[in-house]
Write a protein that holds these residues in place. Structure first.
Motif, PDB file in Angstrom:
ATOM      1  N   THR A  14       0.904  -1.191   0.129  1.00  0.00           N
ATOM      2  CA  THR A  14       0.104  -0.088   0.030  1.00  0.00           C
ATOM      3  C   THR A  14       0.777   1.208  -0.024  1.00  0.00           C
ATOM      4  N   THR A  15       2.144   1.235   0.449  1.00  0.00           N
ATOM      5  CA  THR A  15       2.749   2.237   0.313  1.00  0.00           C
ATOM      6  C   THR A  15       3.991   2.386  -0.668  1.00  0.00           C
ATOM      7  N   ARG A  18       2.624   2.021  -4.259  1.00  0.00           N
ATOM      8  CA  ARG A  18       1.837   3.176  -4.736  1.00  0.00           C
ATOM      9  C   ARG A  18       2.574   4.312  -5.046  1.00  0.00           C
TER      10      ARG A  18
END
Length: 539
Positions: A14-15, A18
């Protein structure tokens, strides 16, 4: 034969996955994309787990599309997973366990990798535990950005495969083997024991001690080292950070009536006459640590019932209280009794016996480990030196004489290792100039012969040697026991002695079991058949 396909399973990052907007994302290392760009690792299928909110779904779809561009051979399957709190260990582990249970693994045609670079630290730990426990027939793969690259180089990063089969890592396997040997030596106090059966028991105890929180039952005669071994097990578990609390020991043979309940479970003020102050009790004192109940067979039935509840539920009522207290402790029990026989006689609860009997270890007395007498002599001399600050040694002939006697069948060693320790201490204390000579040895042998009634010049036996905690017998019981022992010494077997002793009463029984009846009588005094049938040697 066709090679197996490679399937990777992992979370969307998610980090890290992204990073970058638009075309700029291709200038950043992204672990899920980079995994599928490794030149020497073809991912045939990627099972990509992602969150269920719109932002996570959009990211997963974009990453899947980018993977198709850089690795058309890779099939990407998206798996939405609802996690209220991705940092909650129980929730994450349960969700991933359910995922692995539902997933259809085809190990015959596919190799599996678990990508542990992405996801929370909790998710990474859960992946490791599930893989190590073989819920997933997989290896772990870890990706990382390349350390050096040209300005325009497309970032693919590197990868490392981690095989959890530790047997393939010789250094690790050797290290664990070395640590285990250290644990065995610790339990034996560094004594190089030579008895095969005892060494096998210690090996099993070491494995159980570091792997299990279940109760242990140590069976052996008084002085065989049950208390000492229990304390060493506690210290071993503390060294492995498995427990933090103290070691609490109690000899159940010394507990009687209200005192037994109070000592074990505590009491409130005024619970009984004389209870002027509240008392926590030993079970609460052992909270977070270990409780050693020596001679557990001597506990009354009421105490046994409360102890069973405390072991199973970690809760119990102090005497006089209507409020339960909690205590989470490990338990080791010791006994010289035949607990199965006491269960049959209704003297010991069957459910408690079943609860403490998961791991049972028999500790032979010193007479059954005569090959271990010599290393224990050295151990006792070293202990005496530490405690007294004075090194004492045998001279050659004195050591030979003492060993010959101590290892012979003439030496009864009724007090087992405790008695050996006392014997060495006496000689070391009396030794002049730090040397035990033949004079001290001969004097000590006479002391032991007198204690065991081996001196044929003595015509009477004023007191029988009794197990610790038994006290002295009434004259009636002494005379009766002496008569029984004399019959046993003249008999060919336990059954033969039983038939002679119960020659009249056995006739009224349909199925007389003379041997069992005699065995139970002797057990009341802590005596076994072998001990009583050994005839003294002539001087």
């Amino acid at each position: 034969m066709l090679s197996k396909r490679t399937v990777a399973i992992g979370f969307i990052g998610t980090t890290l996955d992204r990073v970058g907007k638009g075309a700029n994302r291709w200038n950043h290392w992204r672990p899920s994309v980079g995994l599928c760009q490794q030149p020497d690792l073809l991912i045939d299928r990627l099972e990509l787990i992602h969150g269920i909110d719109a932002r996570d779904v959009s990211l997963a779809e974009r990453v899947a599309e980018d993977i198709r561009k850089v690795s058309p051979e890779t099939e990407v399957r998206l798996h939405p997973l609802s996690l209220r709190n991705p940092w909650d260990f129980e929730e994450v582990y349960g969700a991933l366990h359910d995922f692995t249970t539902r997933y259809t693994f085809d190990s015959e045609h596919e190799n599996y990798l678990v990508h542990i670079t992405t996801g929370t630290h909790v998710a990474q730990i859960c992946w490791f535990l599930l893989t190590e426990a073989r819920y997933l027939p997989a290896r772990l793969v870890q990706t990382s950005p390349a350390r050096r690259r040209s300005e325009n180089e497309q970032i693919t990063g590197t990868h490392t495969l981690i095989d959890l089969d530790l047997s393939r890592y010789d250094r690790i396997a050797s290290r664990f083997a070395h640590k285990r040997m250290e644990g065995l030596a610790f339990l034996k106090s560094g004594i190089a024991t030579r008895n095969t059966a005892f060494n096998h028991s210690i090996e099993q105890i070491e494995r159980v001690a570091v792997r299990s929180r279940a109760p242990m039952l140590l069976i052996g005669p008084t002085g065989a080292g049950k208390s000492f071994l229990a304390r060493r097990i506690h210290e071993l578990k503390r060294s492995r950070h498995q427990i933090q609390g103290r070691f609490v020991e109690v000899n159940c043979a010394t507990l009687r009536g209200d005192g037994a309940m109070s000592t074990l479970f505590g009491h409130i003020k005024g619970a009984f006459t004389g209870a002027q102050n509240a008392r926590d009790g030993l079970l609460r004192a052992a909270n977070g640590g270990m409780l050693f109940l020596d001679e557990i067979g001597e506990l009354g039935l009421d105490e046994q019932a409360m102890l069973l509840k405390a072991i199973e539920e970690k809760r119990f009522f102090p005497m006089g209280s209507d409020k339960e207290v909690e205590s989470d402790f490990l338990i080791i029990a010791g006994t010289h009794r035949d607990l199965r026989g006491r269960v049959a006689e209704g003297l010991f609860r069957e459910d408690l016996y079943a609860r403490i009997n998961l791991w049972t270890f028999n500790l032979p007395g010193l007479a059954g480990r005569r090959e271990d007498i010599e290393p224990n002599i050295d151990f006792e001399l070293e202990r005496h030196a530490r405690e007294q600050g004075r090194m004492v040694r045998f001279n050659l002939e004195a050591r030979r004489r003492y060993l010959t006697f101590a290892c012979s069948n003439e030496a009864a060693w009724l007090g087992n290792f405790r008695e050996l320790s006392a014997s060495i201490t006496r000689m070391a204390t009396l030794a002049d100039s730090g040397r035990i000579d033949e004079t001290e040895v001969e004097e000590e042998i006479q002391r032991l012969r007198y204690a065991w009634d081996l001196d044929t010049s003595r015509q009477t036996h004023e007191r029988l040697p009794l197990p610790d905690g038994m006290g002295e017998l009434d004259l009636f019981d002494q005379l009766q026991l002496k008569a029984v022992i004399e019959v046993c010494r003249q008999a060919d077997s336990l059954s033969d002695a039983g038939r002679k002793l119960f020659g009249v009463s056995r006739l009224s029984k349909a199925n007389p079991n003379d041997a069992d009846r005699l065995r139970k009588y002797l057990a009341r005094f802590g005596i076994d058949w072998k001990m009583m049938t050994e005839k003294p040697h002539e001087q």
